[in-house]
Each structure stands twice: as C-alpha cells, then as structure tokens.
Design an enzyme around this catalytic site. Structure first.
Site, PDB file in Angstrom:
ATOM      1  N   GLU A  57      95.347 -11.431  77.952  1.00 32.11           N
ATOM      2  CA  GLU A  57      96.609 -11.873  78.523  1.00 32.11           C
ATOM      3  C   GLU A  57      96.888 -13.344  78.207  1.00 32.11           C
ATOM      4  O   GLU A  57      98.007 -13.721  77.853  1.00 32.11           O
ATOM      5  CB  GLU A  57      96.603 -11.664  80.047  1.00 32.11           C
ATOM      6  N   CYS A  83      92.260  -9.321  85.280  1.00 36.51           N
ATOM      7  CA  CYS A  83      91.203  -9.689  86.223  1.00 36.51           C
ATOM      8  C   CYS A  83      91.761 -10.561  87.343  1.00 36.51           C
ATOM      9  O   CYS A  83      92.729 -11.300  87.168  1.00 36.51           O
ATOM     10  CB  CYS A  83      90.059 -10.394  85.507  1.00 36.51           C
ATOM     11  N   ALA A 174      58.458  15.660  55.637  1.00 32.82           N
ATOM     12  CA  ALA A 174      57.323  15.843  56.532  1.00 32.82           C
ATOM     13  C   ALA A 174      56.474  14.588  56.649  1.00 32.82           C
ATOM     14  O   ALA A 174      55.845  14.343  57.684  1.00 32.82           O
ATOM     15  CB  ALA A 174      56.472  17.019  56.060  1.00 32.82           C
ATOM     16  N   LEU A 214      67.907  -3.202  61.199  1.00 21.45           N
ATOM     17  CA  LEU A 214      68.692  -2.808  62.372  1.00 21.45           C
ATOM     18  C   LEU A 214      69.754  -3.825  62.778  1.00 21.45           C
ATOM     19  O   LEU A 214      70.209  -3.834  63.916  1.00 21.45           O
ATOM     20  CB  LEU A 214      67.784  -2.503  63.582  1.00 21.45           C
ATOM     21  N   ARG A 217      75.200  -5.253  58.757  1.00 22.44           N
ATOM     22  CA  ARG A 217      75.356  -5.908  57.460  1.00 22.44           C
ATOM     23  C   ARG A 217      76.508  -5.345  56.638  1.00 22.44           C
ATOM     24  O   ARG A 217      77.112  -6.063  55.848  1.00 22.44           O
ATOM     25  CB  ARG A 217      74.077  -5.743  56.607  1.00 22.44           C
ATOM     26  N   SER A 232      54.833   0.851  73.373  1.00 24.80           N
ATOM     27  CA  SER A 232      54.011   0.912  74.588  1.00 24.80           C
ATOM     28  C   SER A 232      52.661   0.229  74.439  1.00 24.80           C
ATOM     29  O   SER A 232      52.073  -0.219  75.433  1.00 24.80           O
ATOM     30  CB  SER A 232      53.810   2.366  75.009  1.00 24.80           C
TER      31      SER A 232
END
Length: 379
Positions: A57, A83, A174, A214, A217, A232
């Site tokens: 806004e 808001c 596999a 990750l 790009r 873990s």
C-alpha cells in the site's frame, strides 16, 4: 461478496504485482496494491518489499505521489487486508486513511492475530468503504501466501515435497545416482519453487550421495532460502557444497548426537539440537515448529525416499510437486520408502491440482483433500 468485473480486473493486476514479491518479502506475505480513480485511471501500483521495507500500500501511495497524482477519493485494491499494527513499519491502514483513500477492496483477510479484521475495522471507522471479496481471486490470494497462512494459523510452514521421477516412479538408480532424470526446463522450474520457500530441507543421505548446493541459481532471486539438513548423527562433512555461500545453513540433529559440531560451525552452519523421534531420528514435528518460529512460511523438501517417507508417515506433507520424466528406469529408488500397508484403503489419498507440460516432462501438483482447510476468511 463476489467482485464486480472492474474490481476483478484490478485485483488480478494486484495479484500479478504480489507475485513479484516472491523471493523478496519473506517472512512477510506477498501483497500487491493498485490505486485508481473512479473513471479507471491508474494512480499508483506497488508490491511488498524486503522485510523491514515498505508494504504494498505504501509503495502504491509513493508511486502516485511520484507522478504528482492526488489519491483522495480513489479506490485501492489490495490482495491482503492492510495491516493495523506497528511492526517493522507503521500500519498500512493508517497510511491509506491519511492519504484520503475513499474505498478499499480486499481479496482476503489477514490471519495475523494483530490484524485479523482490525485493519478493515479501522478503515471503516474512518469512513472508508471496504469490500472483502470471495471466489477464485480470494482463493488465488490465499494460494500465493499459503505458507504465511500455515505459519500463522498452524505454527508451522506449508510443506511442499518435490520429486523428480521416471514414468515408473523411480527417483534414482538402485545405487542412488539421479542426475539427471528430468530436463533443463524442469530443473529451472524447480529452482523457481525453491525461490518461493523460506527454507529448503534435505537429509544427510542425499547430501552424502549427491553433494547438492540447494541454493537458487537457475532463476533470479533477492533472497536465498535457508538450507536445512536433517542429520541425526551429525555426519555432515565440513566440505559439503551446501555449506558454501550464498545463504545460511541449519543442521538439525538430536540432543544426544555426537558433540563435535565445531567444524560445521566454523563453516558458518548453525547446529540445532532437537529431541529425538522414533527410530533414532530427529523429531520432525519439533523441527517444523522451530522453523515456523523462525518465520519460515514455505518449506521446500528435496530429499531421498527415507526422509520423504518419514514426513509422509508423520502427516507433514501438505503438497507434492512431482516432475515426471518420460523414462522407464526399472529397479531403483522410489519416491517414499514408507512402511508396507496392510490394506490399499490405508494409502495416502491425494487430489491433483495441476498437471502441465514442463519441457519434455510433466509437472504434477497434488494435495491431500482439504489440506488447506485451516484457512478461514472473515469479512
């Protein structure tokens, strides 16, 4: 109320502006605003900027001011309720009131507790006519900010699980090799979905096998998502490529994992120790709750079949984003190595929401029926 034809056209324009905030405004919602006169003359347009910067806004009001246009009595079309609280920036409803706006059309009410209708109420109290619409445009406004709604209303991000698979459902050979099942256009499209996310999640197995970066790009972005590794036993190598800039890295491990986090922290990673889940795993519910506290709206998952299965069995997957390649691989790794089902009726049921070509591949999106049912709209 359903929008009029002119309101629908302006709200669609505002939604297009809001889309420009993808990869820019997180953790704030993506919002667009159009201000125009009753005779159809556009005075100002704007979209939400980076966190701490002006909202849509204010950007639209500044645009009108830059052109010397008087917005008194004009209408503002906004994709999310203005808001009403003072966060990093002053309330947008006050800016509209001060500017003399005569009418405001809102696509969807803000779920944030400090707003949640208060912005609309304040505008109406100031004598401004406010219409809250419903229908497809309201749905589109919610979909654009589904992660924001999820974080505010459920306390966790919207989880989108991305998979690239062959026609027979294999995500890798596999031996784990998977580069590349899909084509360049599908990979670039996947980066566009990474850009939407506040964080990208993977598991230590995928990092060990593929050594992915990750980051975003293949499409332009202002922000890089947080990269999160579920590890873990804290086996992540300090030489892993995802530890390199740009962006930040969070390694989620168990409280009882080996204490040797120093080499990872020396590379700039943060190590987060969480309570353990079943089977020696990290508690994924606790991880998602923590990411929600950190302002992550959308969580984009690019992991292997074991972490995918753990998320699925924990009922944490909101949406599947599947790139299906016209390949037949045969024996290999699947999308999710979930536990065997006792009955076909126990299968996870999904509804397709999209199926479109993406180069030589198909992009398929699916959700569990009613998955976005936590979203409610007032008016």
């Amino acid at each position: 109320m359903p929008p009029s034809e002119s309101d629908a056209l302006r709200l669609q324009q505002a939604l297009t502006l809001a889309e420009s905030a993808i990869g820019l405004s997180d953790p704030n919602p993506r919002v667009g605003c159009v201000i125009a006169t009753a005779d159809g003359r556009t005075l100002g347009t704007g979209a939400t900027q980076q966190a701490g910067g002006p909202h849509a806004e204010v950007m639209a009001l500044r645009d009108a001011q830059a052109h010397g246009d008087d917005v008194r009595g004009a209408t503002a079309w906004v994709t999310l309720e203005p808001c009403a609280h003072h966060g990093r920036t002053p309330p947008c409803c006050d800016a509209l009131i001060t500017a003399g706006i005569g009418r405001v059309v809102v696509a969807v009410q803000d779920p944030f507790p400090q707003v949640a209708g208060a912005g609309i109420a304040r505008l109406r109290a100031a004598g401004i006519a406010v219409d809250v619409i419903d229908g497809p445009l309201a749905d589109a406004a919610i979909a654009l900010n589904i992660g924001f709604f999820s974080r505010v209303l459920r306390g966790r991000p919207w989880v989108r699980l991305k998979v690239a698979a062959s026609l027979d459902g294999r995500t890798a050979l596999a031996d784990g090799r998977s580069q590349w099942i899909t084509g360049q256009l599908a990979r670039a499209d996947g980066h566009a979905w990474r850009r939407r996310a506040g964080a990208v999640l993977t598991g230590i197995g995928t990092v060990a096998m593929d050594d992915p970066r990750l980051d975003v790009r293949l499409v332009p972005t202002t922000l890089q998502p947080l990269r999160v590794v579920v590890d873990s036993q804290l086996k992540l190598s300090p030489q892993a490529r995802l530890l390199a800039p740009p962006g930040r890295v969070l390694v989620a491990t168990r409280v009882d994992a080996p204490p040797a986090a120093g080499p990872l922290e020396a590379q700039g990673a943060e190590v987060l120790r969480l309570r353990g889940g079943g089977g020696g795993r990290v508690d994924l519910h606790a991880l998602l709750a923590e990411l929600g506290r950190r302002g992550v709206n959308e969580l984009h998952v690019e992991a292997g079949e074991r972490l995918n299965a753990a998320l699925l069995e924990a009922d944490l997957v909101d949406e599947w984003l599947v790139y299906l390649a016209p390949l037949i691989i045969g024996p290999g790794r699947g999308m999710a190595a979930r536990s065997p089902l006792a009955d076909l009726g126990d299968a996870s049921r999904l509804s397709f929401i999209e199926c479109i070509p993406c180069g030589a591949d198909l992009r398929i999106r699916a959700q569990a029926p009613g998955r976005a049912g936590f979203v409610g709209q007032g008016g």
